[in-house]
Design an enzyme around this catalytic site. Structure first.
Site, PDB file in Angstrom:
ATOM      1  N   GLU A 231       0.817  -1.221   0.000  1.00  0.00           N
ATOM      2  CA  GLU A 231       0.000   0.000   0.000  1.00  0.00           C
ATOM      3  C   GLU A 231       0.846   1.265   0.000  1.00  0.00           C
ATOM      4  O   GLU A 231       0.544   2.237  -0.688  1.00  0.00           O
ATOM      5  CB  GLU A 231      -0.942   0.009   1.211  1.00  0.00           C
TER       6      GLU A 231
ATOM      7  N   HIS B  20     -11.500  -5.136   9.023  1.00  0.00           N
ATOM      8  CA  HIS B  20     -12.038  -4.809   7.697  1.00  0.00           C
ATOM      9  C   HIS B  20     -13.291  -3.946   7.778  1.00  0.00           C
ATOM     10  O   HIS B  20     -14.052  -3.886   6.825  1.00  0.00           O
ATOM     11  CB  HIS B  20     -12.409  -6.086   6.929  1.00  0.00           C
TER      12      HIS B  20
END
Lengths: 355, 329
Positions: A86, A155
């Site tokens: 990322e 999440h």
């Protein structure tokens, strides 16, 4: 990682009665996911500098199927699968933006964006000011946010309020079909970095698209339902919940106004105060945690700017201060819901229990 | 380690490199004094001893190339052509500084020179360099991106992510590891299981080599060779430039982690001595040449200080400018 594409569609959250969904789909109806994809396709067609990169955006079709089919249409140069890195691919988006391109970076889930927080906070948000206005970072980052799908504590969080804390970033949140279809172009037109937060529970939302609407801004809040008795101020995945609560309250003779913030940075103070001054009561609904939240910021601004117009203290419905749990009953209990919103509205109105 | 080709060692060329290194040395020696006089504040990281890296690398790069640097970047900026006046004014925090006083020593920017900071998060510049190179590749530009970082950066995940991505996408990035043996006060062998930086890069299938970073000719030749290969489409490369910092990490460093003897030993092979000894031995320069260049550097520093002293302060009313692009930007 989850595979949410294959999960069965959940109940639609918009205000239309279920019977409407059972009829043949009208060409003017569209899903939030398809609207996002239409926006991507339009942007890729409109400007050769635009490209999309992120984890599994290409061959997989996007973890939420937003970019499905785009690899075939635009090729691997412009629909770039990235490694699970990322920081590198968000930083590469920053560099590419400085270098004259218009990157759209997809981060699969807002929790994963923390691995890129160095790049977002220390570079994207600072370069313009730190360079004395020499550098601009016209980068768009799309992130899935929010809970409601039993994905547990890594999440499911709603961290857009954190990002809205950071000067140098713009934070926009599409909560409707029109905004899903039109906000991306406005974000790409911005010379500054824009984070677009897509609530994961909205991807299956279906709704009307406004005929002829081709452009929106990312500066202003919108009144999604006019009302007289109280201002429900919300954004993103909580908007359908607020609209549902408003319907129930209407049946009880309570007429609430629903404000969709759309932009979390900058906040549209004028729209918030205009509504609060008319209704004289405010409830902020925010899926972030209460402490140090965006809801706290909005509440403070109302107190600072419209205190003497209020007939009751400002109230908030936020997420319980726990990492989001897996079990459905626990997750449901943690999140804002139409029931909690209705109860909180009645509390502000001094009407206590419904009935 | 690669050696410098003798073809580079001519009088004009050598004196030009020496003059550039003396500019940086004189500038930073003055910065050290100005810090004591409270003219410069904040963190100040000097690169004394590492001048050959900045000068050799910039000599081999072109105006279309983008530069991403670190918080120890005065030498990089000056060698790149960022005006010394603007750099000094930035250290003073003045409006005429190259970042309008908002950056300071660690955040020098000059877009006209394609000098993109001045990045003070260790390894944080590497992903940005990858992106600049991605833009160069997708726009079919002639330039490459040169990214400086220290040996401390190789422990960061962003180093590994960036090398992988650059190699995976065959991007025109030249990674320049300025290895001065210490990440702040921690020696490389106390932080890394593998201290061979070039070997790490080869693990990501980059072309990589170690270079004597005290030999400005060797640095220039190695960067020129690597840049030519990158421009020919060979993909990214890494050079480990082995050097040493003579002064402390910053102005708050008692240097408990290294011996005076080690510093003395490295100073005997410093970049200025290495160059002048070689030039004099070959009969290419005299002590008068050195004095002349040194005097010119001192005069330029004097002028930069005068410029910074006289430069205006940014009005406090403009504090919040540039957080976002201004209309017409």
């Amino acid at each position: 990682m989850p595979n949410p594409v294959h999960e069965p569609p959940r109940a639609m959250n918009d205000a239309r009665p279920p019977a409407a969904a059972a009829t043949a789909p009208s060409p003017m109806r569209q899903s939030y996911r398809d609207a996002l994809r239409e926006a991507l396709r339009a942007a890729l067609h409109a400007d050769p500098r635009v490209f999309l990169m992120g984890e599994d955006v290409g061959r997989y079709g996007g973890s939420y199927a937003v970019s499905k089919g785009l690899l075939e249409e635009f090729g691997p140069e412009r629909i770039r699968d990235t490694p699970l890195a990322e920081s590198a691919f968000v930083g590469a988006g920053i560099g590419a933006a400085i270098g004259g391109l218009r990157p759209i970076v997809e981060i699969m889930t807002v929790n994963f964006s923390l691995l890129a927080l160095d790049q977002i906070m220390n570079n994207a948000a600072t370069y313009s000011h730190m360079s004395g206005g020499q550098i601009h970072v016209p980068l768009v980052i799309r992130l899935a946010t929010g809970a409601g799908r039993q994905l547990g504590a890594q999440h499911s969080h709603s961290l857009e309020g954190w990002y809205a804390h950071i000067p140098g970033l713009r934070i926009a949140v599409p909560a409707t079909i029109d905004d899903a279809r039109c906000m991306l172009a406005a974000a790409l037109a911005s010379p500054d970095p824009v984070l677009l937060f897509e609530h994961a529970a909205l991807y299956n939302l279906e709704g009307e698209r406004t005929p002829g609407l081709t452009a929106v801004d990312i500066d202003h809040a919108a009144v999604r339902r006019p009302g007289r008795d109280l201002s429900l101020i919300t954004y993103g995945g909580s908007l359908p919940k607020c609209l549902a609560a408003a319907e129930r309250l209407a049946e009880q003779g309570v007429d609430v106004e629903v404000i969709d913030l759309r932009s979390l940075r900058p906040l549209d103070d004028a729209a918030i105060m205009d509504s609060v001054r008319r209704t004289r009561r405010a409830l902020v609904v925010d899926e972030g945690w209460r402490s140090g939240s965006l809801a706290a910021e909005i509440t403070t601004r109302i107190v600072e700017q419209a205190f003497y117009d209020l007939d009751a203290p400002v109230a908030r419905v936020c997420t319980a201060e726990v990492p989001i749990p897996y079990a459905k009953h626990l997750e449901d209990a943690a999140l804002p819901s139409p029931e909690r919103i209705v109860a909180a509205v009645r509390g502000v109105l001094g009407r206590g229990e419904a009935g | 380690m690669s050696a410098a080709p003798e073809a580079l060692v001519t009088r004009e060329h050598g004196l030009a490199l020496l003059g550039e290194m003396l500019r940086i040395r004189a500038f930073e020696d003055r910065c050290y004094r100005l810090y004591g006089e409270l003219k410069i504040r904040g963190f100040l990281h000097l690169c004394n001893g590492e001048e050959a890296v900045a000068v050799g690398a910039m000599r081999a790069l072109g105006p279309d190339d983008a530069i991403v640097s670190t918080y120890r970047e005065h030498g990089h900026a000056l060698a790149r052509g960022v005006p010394m006046t603007a750099v000094m004014a930035e250290l003073y925090g003045k409006q005429s500084g190259c970042s309008r006083g908002r950056g300071g020593s660690m955040h020098l920017f000059d877009v006209a020179k394609r000098f993109y900071g001045g990045n003070a998060i260790v390894a944080g510049g590497l992903p940005v360099a990858v992106g600049l190179a991605l833009a160069q590749k997708l726009r079919s530009a002639t330039g490459l991106t040169a990214c400086f970082f220290g040996d401390g950066a190789v422990a960061e995940g962003e180093f590994h992510e960036s090398l992988n991505l650059a190699a995976l996408w065959r991007l025109p990035v030249l990674f320049l590891c300025e290895n001065n043996l210490y990440g702040m006060g921690t020696a490389l062998d106390r932080a890394e299981s593998e201290v061979d930086v070039a070997a790490k890069a080869r693990g990501y299938r980059l072309e990589a080599a170690a270079v004597d970073g005290m030999d400005v000719f060797a640095v220039e030749a190695a960067v020129a060779r690597a840049a030519a290969a990158i421009r020919a489409g060979a993909g990214p490369a890494l050079l480990e430039l082995r050097t040493y910092r003579f002064r402390a990490h910053s102005m708050f460093d008692p240097q408990l982690y290294r011996d005076k003897a080690e510093i003395d030993a490295w100073q005997k092979k410093g970049p200025l001595i290495t160059l002048t000894t070689r030039m004099k031995a070959a009969g290419l320069m005299t002590e008068d040449d050195y004095r002349r260049l040194d005097a010119a550097a001192a005069a330029e520093v004097d002028a930069a200080v005068a410029f910074a002293e006289a430069a205006p302060w940014e009005p406090i009313a403009d504090l919040e400018r540039f957080v976002y692009a201004e209309p017409g930007a």
